[in-house]
Design an enzyme around this catalytic site. Structure first.
Site, mmCIF file in Angstrom:
data_model
loop_
_atom_site.group_PDB
_atom_site.id
_atom_site.type_symbol
_atom_site.label_atom_id
_atom_site.label_comp_id
_atom_site.label_asym_id
_atom_site.label_seq_id
_atom_site.Cartn_x
_atom_site.Cartn_y
_atom_site.Cartn_z
ATOM 1 N N HIS A 1 -1.456 6.940 -11.801
ATOM 2 C CA HIS A 1 -0.591 6.432 -10.844
ATOM 3 C C HIS A 1 -1.396 5.853 -9.568
ATOM 4 O O HIS A 1 -1.795 6.955 -8.804
ATOM 5 C CB HIS A 1 0.312 7.505 -10.585
ATOM 6 N N HIS B 1 -1.462 3.327 -6.017
ATOM 7 C CA HIS B 1 -1.160 1.869 -5.123
ATOM 8 C C HIS B 1 -2.341 1.431 -4.607
ATOM 9 O O HIS B 1 -3.146 1.915 -3.679
ATOM 10 C CB HIS B 1 -0.146 2.347 -4.323
ATOM 11 N N HIS C 1 10.050 6.958 -11.297
ATOM 12 C CA HIS C 1 10.054 7.729 -9.889
ATOM 13 C C HIS C 1 11.572 8.210 -9.780
ATOM 14 O O HIS C 1 12.682 8.067 -9.754
ATOM 15 C CB HIS C 1 10.168 6.607 -8.846
ATOM 16 N N HIS D 1 4.524 11.795 -10.378
ATOM 17 C CA HIS D 1 4.189 12.769 -9.144
ATOM 18 C C HIS D 1 5.463 13.811 -9.164
ATOM 19 O O HIS D 1 6.158 13.869 -8.078
ATOM 20 C CB HIS D 1 4.304 11.870 -8.036
ATOM 21 N N ASP E 1 -1.007 8.977 -6.994
ATOM 22 C CA ASP E 1 -0.025 8.211 -6.042
ATOM 23 C C ASP E 1 -0.782 7.859 -4.684
ATOM 24 O O ASP E 1 -0.061 8.139 -3.460
ATOM 25 C CB ASP E 1 1.096 9.170 -5.993
HETATM 26 O O1 DOR Z 1 4.903 8.312 -1.052
HETATM 27 C C1 DOR Z 1 5.093 7.416 -1.741
HETATM 28 N N1 DOR Z 1 4.590 6.073 -1.126
HETATM 29 N N2 DOR Z 1 5.964 7.434 -2.673
HETATM 30 C C2 DOR Z 1 6.243 6.357 -3.525
HETATM 31 O O2 DOR Z 1 6.808 6.260 -4.359
HETATM 32 C C3 DOR Z 1 5.718 4.737 -2.904
HETATM 33 C C4 DOR Z 1 4.490 5.148 -2.276
HETATM 34 C C5 DOR Z 1 4.172 3.588 -1.626
HETATM 35 O O3 DOR Z 1 4.055 2.872 -2.117
HETATM 36 O O4 DOR Z 1 3.698 3.923 -0.394
HETATM 37 ZN ZN ZN Z 2 3.587 5.988 -6.258
#
Ligand code: DOR
Ligand code: ZN
Length: 343
Positions: free
Chosen positions: A13, A15, A136, A174, A247
């Protein structure tokens, strides 16, 4: 010096954003992980196979020269996703899952799902194809306390989905609560969960310790110590359906240190080091390899990695920030502080 060698891990997971931001952060992930499940919450969201293919190409073309890294792409589920699109995604071979964001639950989730029940036919198609749904798991009802949103989501949304679509494979992403740990443990083989390093290392006090700490704000929000303890207990148990998902979510410093700060904690700079600390504190270092390198590929039906990495017990100081764009920086977890393991 103490050291541990493990099979190269994957991040289930992550980003990595896009454009300049991606170019700045991706090396942090490729340094450690062989593969990563790439979250599709770009602006605009990655909702089609063609968009995911184009995003994948952008990722591959910005990889550091010597990187041996495979991005595992995902589709962003919307109210308008069709079964045909799911079939196309599955047939692509490079899309490994579909992500469900309840609309409004978190960063860039406005294009997400309004009523989950309306997506059931599409979820049934996923079940037929064996394509996992990544969730989520938070309700968005403003009347529900933010600290209860995961628990209520499991009761009101997730259980009906699983009951009605018996073959659907699900990863609850998460997880942060004892209720989530108990739910996943009691479920069958088709349901798993990822756990972040920050939810293993911190409870909600970390957001308010001597003042407000925006860089400790993420969603799902950090919870009480009793919930962190439940996460610790499950990693100590070595349960095979819990695995690593950082995450890691970079945001520009000014968007975090703001009157309405974004949710997300950047951990990619030291992900394995932070997990090693958490597992060491839990006296569970012997369980780290399965959590980081075996349980994820086993659930996704992918081969385990063969190369190895070594972590040594060696303190280093995290820099105050890392570059994010030409003008902006990202503040990493533990900025200016020590981490006791080094990759
Ligand atoms: O804290 C988070 N940031 N939770 C999420 O679900 C998305 C993520 C983000 O893309 O910044
Ligand atoms: Zn996430």
């Amino acid at each position: 010096m103490q050291s541990i060698t493990l099979t190269r891990p994957d991040d289930w997971h992550c980003h990595i954003r896009d454009g300049d931001e991606m170019a700045s952060v991706i090396g942090h992930s490729t340094r450690q992980f062989a593969r990563a499940i790439i979250m599709p919450n770009l602006k605009p969201a990655v909702t089609t196979t063609d968009e995911a293919g184009a995003y994948r190409q952008r990722i591959l073309s910005c990889l550091p020269g010597n990187a041996d890294f495979e991005p595992l792409m995902t589709l962003y589920l919307t109210d308008n996703t069709t079964s045909d699109e799911i079939k196309k995604a599955h047939d692509s071979g490079f899309i490994h899952a579909v992500k469900l964001y309840p609309s409004g639950a978190t960063t860039h989730s406005d294009a997400g799902v309004g009523q989950i029940k309306k997506t059931w036919p599409v979820l049934a198609k996923m079940a037929e194809l064996g394509m996992p749904l990544l969730v989520h798991g938070e309700v968005t009802d403003p009347d529900v306390d933010i600290f209860d949103r995961e628990k209520i989501f499991i009761e009101q949304q997730l259980i009906p989905v699983l009951d009605n679509i018996p073959d659907l494979r699900v990863v609850l992403e998460h997880i942060t609560t004892r209720e989530a740990v108990e739910f996943i443990s009691a479920e069958s083989e088709r349901v798993a969960a990822t756990i972040t390093a920050h939810h293993l290392l911190m409870n909600r006090n970390a957001m308010f310790n001597g003042g407000l700490h925006p860089h400790h704000y993420c969603l799902p929000v950090l919870k009480r110590e009793q919930h962190r303890q439940a996460l610790i207990e499950i990693i100590q148990s070595g349960h095979p359906r819990f695995f690593l998902g950082t995450d890691s979510a970079p945001h520009a410093r000014n968007t975090k240190e703001s009157s309405c700060g974004c949710a997300g904690i950047f951990t990619a700079h030291a992900a394995m080091e932070l997990y090693a600390e958490a597992f060491e504190q839990a006296q569970a270092l012997d369980k780290l390899e399965a959590f980081a390198s075996f349980n994820g590929p086993d659930f996704y039906g992918l081969p385990r990695n063969t190369k190895r990495i070594t972590l040594t017990k060696e303190s280093w100081q995290v820099p105050p920030d890392y570059p994010l764009t030409k003008t902006q920086s990202v503040i990493p977890l533990r900025a200016n502080e020590e981490i006791s393991w080094k990759l």
